[in-house]
Design a protein around this motif. Structure first.
Motif, PDB file in Angstrom:
ATOM      1  N   GLN A 226       0.834  -1.191   0.000  1.00 13.37           N
ATOM      2  CA  GLN A 226       0.000   0.000   0.000  1.00 13.37           C
ATOM      3  C   GLN A 226       0.878   1.252   0.000  1.00 13.37           C
ATOM      4  OE1 GLN A 226      -2.601  -0.351   3.383  1.00 13.37           O
ATOM      5  NE2 GLN A 226      -3.850  -1.949   2.445  1.00 13.37           N
ATOM      6  N   SER A 227       0.724   2.071  -1.036  1.00 16.50           N
ATOM      7  CA  SER A 227       1.518   3.298  -1.121  1.00 16.50           C
ATOM      8  C   SER A 227       0.607   4.518  -1.061  1.00 16.50           C
ATOM      9  CB  SER A 227       2.343   3.317  -2.413  1.00 16.50           C
ATOM     10  OG  SER A 227       1.500   3.268  -3.542  1.00 16.50           O
ATOM     11  N   SER A 228       1.159   5.596  -0.536  1.00 11.47           N
ATOM     12  CA  SER A 228       0.436   6.861  -0.428  1.00 11.47           C
ATOM     13  C   SER A 228       1.474   7.971  -0.447  1.00 11.47           C
ATOM     14  CB  SER A 228      -0.378   6.909   0.870  1.00 11.47           C
ATOM     15  OG  SER A 228       0.487   6.962   1.996  1.00 11.47           O
ATOM     16  N   GLU A 229       1.044   9.212  -0.188  1.00 10.23           N
ATOM     17  CA  GLU A 229       2.017  10.294  -0.133  1.00 10.23           C
ATOM     18  C   GLU A 229       3.044  10.065   0.979  1.00 10.23           C
ATOM     19  OE1 GLU A 229      -1.809  12.102   1.692  1.00 10.23           O
ATOM     20  OE2 GLU A 229      -1.223  10.466   0.353  1.00 10.23           O
ATOM     21  N   LYS A 230       2.669   9.275   1.998  1.00  8.87           N
ATOM     22  CA  LYS A 230       3.606   8.961   3.078  1.00  8.87           C
ATOM     23  C   LYS A 230       4.793   8.149   2.560  1.00  8.87           C
ATOM     24  CE  LYS A 230      -0.054   8.950   6.575  1.00  8.87           C
ATOM     25  NZ  LYS A 230      -0.791   8.136   7.572  1.00  8.87           N
ATOM     26  N   THR A 231       4.557   7.361   1.522  1.00 10.55           N
ATOM     27  CA  THR A 231       5.640   6.599   0.892  1.00 10.55           C
ATOM     28  C   THR A 231       6.694   7.555   0.339  1.00 10.55           C
ATOM     29  OG1 THR A 231       3.975   4.975   0.226  1.00 10.55           O
ATOM     30  CG2 THR A 231       6.146   4.780  -0.779  1.00 10.55           C
ATOM     31  N   ASP A 232       6.225   8.631  -0.308  1.00 10.86           N
ATOM     32  CA  ASP A 232       7.145   9.629  -0.852  1.00 10.86           C
ATOM     33  C   ASP A 232       7.861  10.395   0.259  1.00 10.86           C
ATOM     34  OD1 ASP A 232       6.387   8.900  -3.384  1.00 10.86           O
ATOM     35  OD2 ASP A 232       5.162  10.668  -3.769  1.00 10.86           O
ATOM     36  N   VAL A 233       7.142  10.663   1.351  1.00  7.46           N
ATOM     37  CA  VAL A 233       7.753  11.382   2.470  1.00  7.46           C
ATOM     38  C   VAL A 233       8.902  10.567   3.055  1.00  7.46           C
ATOM     39  CG1 VAL A 233       7.378  12.277   4.805  1.00  7.46           C
ATOM     40  CG2 VAL A 233       5.663  12.685   3.023  1.00  7.46           C
ATOM     41  N   TYR A 234       8.735   9.253   3.123  1.00 11.29           N
ATOM     42  CA  TYR A 234       9.813   8.383   3.600  1.00 11.29           C
ATOM     43  C   TYR A 234      11.026   8.508   2.675  1.00 11.29           C
ATOM     44  CZ  TYR A 234      12.318   4.173   5.083  1.00 11.29           C
ATOM     45  OH  TYR A 234      13.275   3.307   5.534  1.00 11.29           O
ATOM     46  N   GLY A 235      10.783   8.410   1.363  1.00 15.00           N
ATOM     47  CA  GLY A 235      11.871   8.541   0.404  1.00 15.00           C
ATOM     48  C   GLY A 235      12.555   9.901   0.508  1.00 15.00           C
ATOM     49  N   PHE A 236      11.761  10.948   0.756  1.00 12.72           N
ATOM     50  CA  PHE A 236      12.321  12.285   0.910  1.00 12.72           C
ATOM     51  C   PHE A 236      13.194  12.349   2.164  1.00 12.72           C
ATOM     52  CE2 PHE A 236      11.963  16.655   2.610  1.00 12.72           C
ATOM     53  CZ  PHE A 236      12.588  17.334   1.575  1.00 12.72           C
ATOM     54  N   GLY A 237      12.773  11.659   3.221  1.00 14.15           N
ATOM     55  CA  GLY A 237      13.578  11.612   4.439  1.00 14.15           C
ATOM     56  C   GLY A 237      14.929  10.967   4.199  1.00 14.15           C
ATOM     57  N   ILE A 238      14.948   9.897   3.401  1.00 16.22           N
ATOM     58  CA  ILE A 238      16.220   9.242   3.050  1.00 16.22           C
ATOM     59  C   ILE A 238      17.080  10.207   2.230  1.00 16.22           C
ATOM     60  CG2 ILE A 238      17.290   7.328   1.811  1.00 16.22           C
ATOM     61  CD1 ILE A 238      15.891   6.478   4.352  1.00 16.22           C
ATOM     62  N   LEU A 239      16.433  10.956   1.326  1.00 16.28           N
ATOM     63  CA  LEU A 239      17.163  11.957   0.533  1.00 16.28           C
ATOM     64  C   LEU A 239      17.819  12.991   1.447  1.00 16.28           C
ATOM     65  CD1 LEU A 239      17.904  13.413  -2.137  1.00 16.28           C
ATOM     66  CD2 LEU A 239      15.675  14.541  -1.997  1.00 16.28           C
ATOM     67  N   LEU A 240      17.109  13.432   2.474  1.00 16.85           N
ATOM     68  CA  LEU A 240      17.679  14.400   3.414  1.00 16.85           C
ATOM     69  C   LEU A 240      18.902  13.815   4.127  1.00 16.85           C
ATOM     70  CD1 LEU A 240      14.527  16.034   5.082  1.00 16.85           C
ATOM     71  CD2 LEU A 240      15.957  16.935   3.230  1.00 16.85           C
ATOM     72  N   LEU A 241      18.809  12.535   4.514  1.00 10.14           N
ATOM     73  CA  LEU A 241      19.955  11.889   5.153  1.00 10.14           C
ATOM     74  C   LEU A 241      21.152  11.859   4.208  1.00 10.14           C
ATOM     75  CD1 LEU A 241      18.349   8.842   7.040  1.00 10.14           C
ATOM     76  CD2 LEU A 241      19.323  10.921   8.037  1.00 10.14           C
ATOM     77  N   GLU A 242      20.901  11.595   2.935  1.00  6.30           N
ATOM     78  CA  GLU A 242      21.983  11.584   1.950  1.00  6.30           C
ATOM     79  C   GLU A 242      22.593  12.972   1.798  1.00  6.30           C
ATOM     80  OE1 GLU A 242      21.715   8.590  -1.520  1.00  6.30           O
ATOM     81  OE2 GLU A 242      19.696   9.394  -1.299  1.00  6.30           O
ATOM     82  N   LEU A 243      21.735  13.998   1.762  1.00  2.93           N
ATOM     83  CA  LEU A 243      22.232  15.360   1.614  1.00  2.93           C
ATOM     84  C   LEU A 243      23.097  15.759   2.806  1.00  2.93           C
ATOM     85  CD1 LEU A 243      19.064  17.195   0.211  1.00  2.93           C
ATOM     86  CD2 LEU A 243      21.228  16.822  -0.988  1.00  2.93           C
ATOM     87  N   ILE A 244      22.757  15.260   3.977  1.00  2.00           N
ATOM     88  CA  ILE A 244      23.498  15.611   5.186  1.00  2.00           C
ATOM     89  C   ILE A 244      24.789  14.820   5.310  1.00  2.00           C
ATOM     90  CG2 ILE A 244      23.439  15.540   7.707  1.00  2.00           C
ATOM     91  CD1 ILE A 244      20.408  16.082   7.489  1.00  2.00           C
ATOM     92  N   THR A 245      24.720  13.509   5.027  1.00  5.44           N
ATOM     93  CA  THR A 245      25.869  12.634   5.270  1.00  5.44           C
ATOM     94  C   THR A 245      26.733  12.379   4.043  1.00  5.44           C
ATOM     95  OG1 THR A 245      24.628  10.599   4.810  1.00  5.44           O
ATOM     96  CG2 THR A 245      24.552  11.450   7.063  1.00  5.44           C
ATOM     97  N   GLY A 246      26.125  12.383   2.863  1.00  4.96           N
ATOM     98  CA  GLY A 246      26.898  12.147   1.647  1.00  4.96           C
ATOM     99  C   GLY A 246      26.904  10.725   1.136  1.00  4.96           C
ATOM    100  N   PRO A 247      27.010   9.673   1.994  1.00  2.70           N
ATOM    101  CA  PRO A 247      27.103   8.301   1.480  1.00  2.70           C
ATOM    102  C   PRO A 247      25.835   7.838   0.776  1.00  2.70           C
ATOM    103  CG  PRO A 247      27.869   8.433   3.745  1.00  2.70           C
ATOM    104  CD  PRO A 247      27.192   9.735   3.434  1.00  2.70           C
ATOM    105  N   LYS A 248      25.971   6.747   0.033  1.00  4.37           N
ATOM    106  CA  LYS A 248      24.822   6.125  -0.603  1.00  4.37           C
ATOM    107  C   LYS A 248      23.912   5.518   0.457  1.00  4.37           C
ATOM    108  CE  LYS A 248      27.381   4.853  -4.787  1.00  4.37           C
ATOM    109  NZ  LYS A 248      27.789   3.730  -5.672  1.00  4.37           N
ATOM    110  N   THR A 249      22.637   5.330   0.094  1.00  2.00           N
ATOM    111  CA  THR A 249      21.697   4.756   1.049  1.00  2.00           C
ATOM    112  C   THR A 249      22.021   3.304   1.358  1.00  2.00           C
ATOM    113  OG1 THR A 249      20.216   4.156  -0.765  1.00  2.00           O
ATOM    114  CG2 THR A 249      19.821   6.250   0.328  1.00  2.00           C
TER     115      THR A 249
END
Length: 266
Positions: A226-249
Motif C-alpha cells: 500500500q503506497s500513499s504520499e507517506k511513501t514519498d515522504v519516507y523517500g524524501f527523508g532518506i534523501l535528506l539523510l543523503e544530503l546531510i551525510t553524503g554516502p549512498k543509502t
C-alpha cells in the motif's frame, strides 16, 4: 477527460501498430507536447551513441541530444515497448496533463513508432543529486551546504505540489537522489515518473506490486503493498539523510566506515 482521451488514442494506436513499419512514426499531437520523428531523435543523439548516455535503468536508457535548432535535450529510449515500456510511456504522458511546476521535470515531447517509445525532456546540465553528491572540486564538495539546502527545499516543493495541488494527487513512488535532477542553477527538479500512481483524494492509499529502489522503500509499503504520499515522504527523508551525510543509502562499506542501509546507521 484527458486520461479518457489518451486511453482511447492508445487503444486506437495498438490496433494500427501491426500495420506500421518499424521506422514509421505515428502522427499524433497531444496537447502542448511536440511529436518528434524517430529519425530526428536518432540524428540528435548521433544514432544513440553510447558516448551520449546520461544514465540507464530498468526502464530504458537516457541519451544527451542536440536538436536541429541547437536545443540540448535528454532522450529516454524505453526498453520493451510492448510491456513495461508501454506502461511507463502511458504513465508519464498521462501525468503531463496534471503536473506543471518549476520543481518538476517537464516533458518536451514524445516519439512513438511500432517498435519504439521515446520521451524527450530538457537537458539538465548538472545531472542528478546522486551524481553531484559525492563529487569534489578543488578538494571541496561540489554541493556546499547552501546548495544542499536549496535542493531539499526545491524537492519538497515539487512533492508538495504532487500531493496537495494535483487532483487526483500523484504519488511518485521512487523518490531518491538519482531522480532529483539539477538545472543550470542547481535548482532541484523531481523527475522520472515511470512508477508514479494517481490517487483519488477520497482514497488513503493505492495497493500495487511493490516497486522502487532498495534503501528508499518505506517498510509499510514493502510489507503491505500500500503506497500513499507517506511513501514519498519516507523517500524524501532518506534523501535528506543523503544530503546531510553524503554516502549512498546502501553501502558495501568499501571506502566508507560503515556498511548496510543508511537508515540503520546509529
Amino acid at each position: 477527460i484527458f486520461v479518457l482521451f489518451f486511453v482511447c488514442w492508445l487503444n486506437y494506436c495498438r490496433w494500427r501498430l501491426p500495420f506500421a513499419s518499424s521506422d514509421q512514426d505515428l502522427e499524433m499531437e497531444l496537447g502542448h507536447l511536440k511529436h518528434f520523428s524517430f529519425h530526428g531523435l536518432q540524428s540528435a543523439t548521433d544514432n544513440f551513441n553510447s558516448k551520449n548516455i546520461l544514465g540507464q535503468g530498468g526502464f530504458g536508457v537516457v541519451y544527451k541530444g542536440c536538436l536541429r535548432n541547437g536545443t540540448l535535450v535528454a532522450v529516454k529510449r524505453l526498453k520493451d515497448p510492448d510491456v513495461t515500456g508501454e506502461v511507463q510511456f502511458q504513465t508519464e504522458l498521462e501525468l503531463i496533463g496534471l503536473a506543471v511546476h518549476r520543481n518538476l521535470l517537464r516533458l518536451y515531447g514524445f516519439c512513438m513508432t511500432s517498435k519504439e517509445r521515446l520521451l524527450v525532456y530538457p537537458y539538465m546540465p548538472n545531472g542528478s543529486v546522486a551524481d553531484r553528491l559525492r563529487e569534489y572540486h578543488h578538494g571541496k564538495p561540489c554541493l556546499d551546504w547552501s546548495k544542499r539546502m536549496q535542493i531539499a527545499i526545491g524537492a519538497a516543493r515539487g512533492l508538495l505540489y504532487l500531493h496537495e495541488q494535483c487532483n487526483p494527487k500523484i504519488i511518485h513512488r521512487d523518490v531518491k537522489a538519482a531522480n532529483i535532477l539539477l538545472d543550470g542553477s542547481f535548482e532541484a527538479v523531481v523527475g522520472d515518473f515511470g512508477l508514479a500512481k494517481l490517487l483519488d483524494r477520497q482514497d488513503s492509499h493505492v495497493t500495487t506490486a511493490v516497486r522502487g529502489t532498495v534503501g528508499h522503500i518505506a517498510p509499510e509499503y514493502l510489507s503491505t503493498g500500500q503506497s500513499s504520499e507517506k511513501t514519498d515522504v519516507y523517500g524524501f527523508g532518506i534523501l535528506l539523510l543523503e544530503l546531510i551525510t553524503g554516502p549512498k543509502t546502501l553501502s558495501n562499506g568499501h571506502g566508507q566506515s560503515q556498511k548496510g542501509m543508511i537508515i540503520d546507521w546509529g
